[in-house]
Design a protein around this motif. Structure first.
Motif, PDB file in Angstrom:
ATOM      1  N   ILE A   9      82.503 -96.219  36.669  1.00 29.78           N
ATOM      2  CA  ILE A   9      81.690 -95.376  35.804  1.00 29.78           C
ATOM      3  C   ILE A   9      80.429 -96.115  35.355  1.00 29.78           C
ATOM      4  CG2 ILE A   9      82.973 -96.041  33.725  1.00 29.78           C
ATOM      5  CD1 ILE A   9      82.583 -93.122  32.740  1.00 29.78           C
ATOM      6  N   SER A  10      80.530 -97.431  35.221  1.00 29.54           N
ATOM      7  CA  SER A  10      79.377 -98.195  34.741  1.00 29.54           C
ATOM      8  C   SER A  10      78.228 -98.191  35.741  1.00 29.54           C
ATOM      9  CB  SER A  10      79.790 -99.634  34.434  1.00 29.54           C
ATOM     10  OG  SER A  10      80.275-100.272  35.594  1.00 29.54           O
ATOM     11  N   GLU A  11      78.536 -97.933  37.013  1.00 26.93           N
ATOM     12  CA  GLU A  11      77.478 -97.879  38.027  1.00 26.93           C
ATOM     13  C   GLU A  11      76.733 -96.548  37.984  1.00 26.93           C
ATOM     14  OE1 GLU A  11      78.600-100.035  41.923  1.00 26.93           O
ATOM     15  OE2 GLU A  11      80.502 -99.436  41.015  1.00 26.93           O
ATOM     16  N   PHE A  12      77.418 -95.492  37.531  1.00 29.92           N
ATOM     17  CA  PHE A  12      76.792 -94.170  37.512  1.00 29.92           C
ATOM     18  C   PHE A  12      76.096 -93.859  36.192  1.00 29.92           C
ATOM     19  CE2 PHE A  12      79.835 -93.445  40.998  1.00 29.92           C
ATOM     20  CZ  PHE A  12      78.978 -92.889  41.922  1.00 29.92           C
ATOM     21  N   THR A  13      76.606 -94.429  35.088  1.00 28.87           N
ATOM     22  CA  THR A  13      76.062 -94.084  33.773  1.00 28.87           C
ATOM     23  C   THR A  13      74.544 -94.248  33.680  1.00 28.87           C
ATOM     24  OG1 THR A  13      78.173 -94.645  32.765  1.00 28.87           O
ATOM     25  CG2 THR A  13      76.281 -94.507  31.296  1.00 28.87           C
ATOM     26  N   PRO A  14      73.974 -95.360  34.182  1.00 31.15           N
ATOM     27  CA  PRO A  14      72.516 -95.484  34.081  1.00 31.15           C
ATOM     28  C   PRO A  14      71.756 -94.599  35.062  1.00 31.15           C
ATOM     29  CG  PRO A  14      73.439 -97.407  35.181  1.00 31.15           C
ATOM     30  CD  PRO A  14      74.596 -96.570  34.724  1.00 31.15           C
TER      31      PRO A  14
END
Length: 104
Positions: A9-14
């Motif tokens: 998820i941390s790769e998509f959030t930004p």
């Protein structure tokens, strides 16, 4: 497992608001990442290796036509590269077709 197992998820959030491209023989279709939603973490079990610590879903926004059928599509992004993502059409909202991809 599928390539998507490597994405978190941390790769998509930004990347909310960023464009992802699907290539066809006769052109491309652009989808915009609309929302990234955590689905709630599951309790880890000692006997089962955790495939993903945080299940999440993505909603992509695309043109009203053509509507992509439910299946796995290769989504290209300049930073993430190309990943096979299973998209489910959710229907139109505010002039855009919505698609959901669930990672769990």
């Amino acid at each position: 497992g599928p390539v998507t197992d490597t994405l978190s998820i941390s790769e998509f959030t930004p990347l909310v608001g960023a464009a992802f491209t699907i290539r066809f023989p006769d052109g491309t279709l652009e989808l915009t990442l609309g929302t990234v939603e955590p689905l709630g973490s599951r309790a880890p079990r000692a006997d089962v290796p955790a495939l993903r610590t945080e299940p999440f879903s993505l909603v992509f926004l695309g043109p009203l036509a053509p509507v992509l059928p439910q299946r796995t599509w290769a989504l290209e992004h300049p930073v993430l590269g190309t990943h096979e993502v299973f998209l489910v059409p959710l229907g139109p909202q505010e002039g855009r077709m919505r698609y959901e991809a669930v990672f769990n």
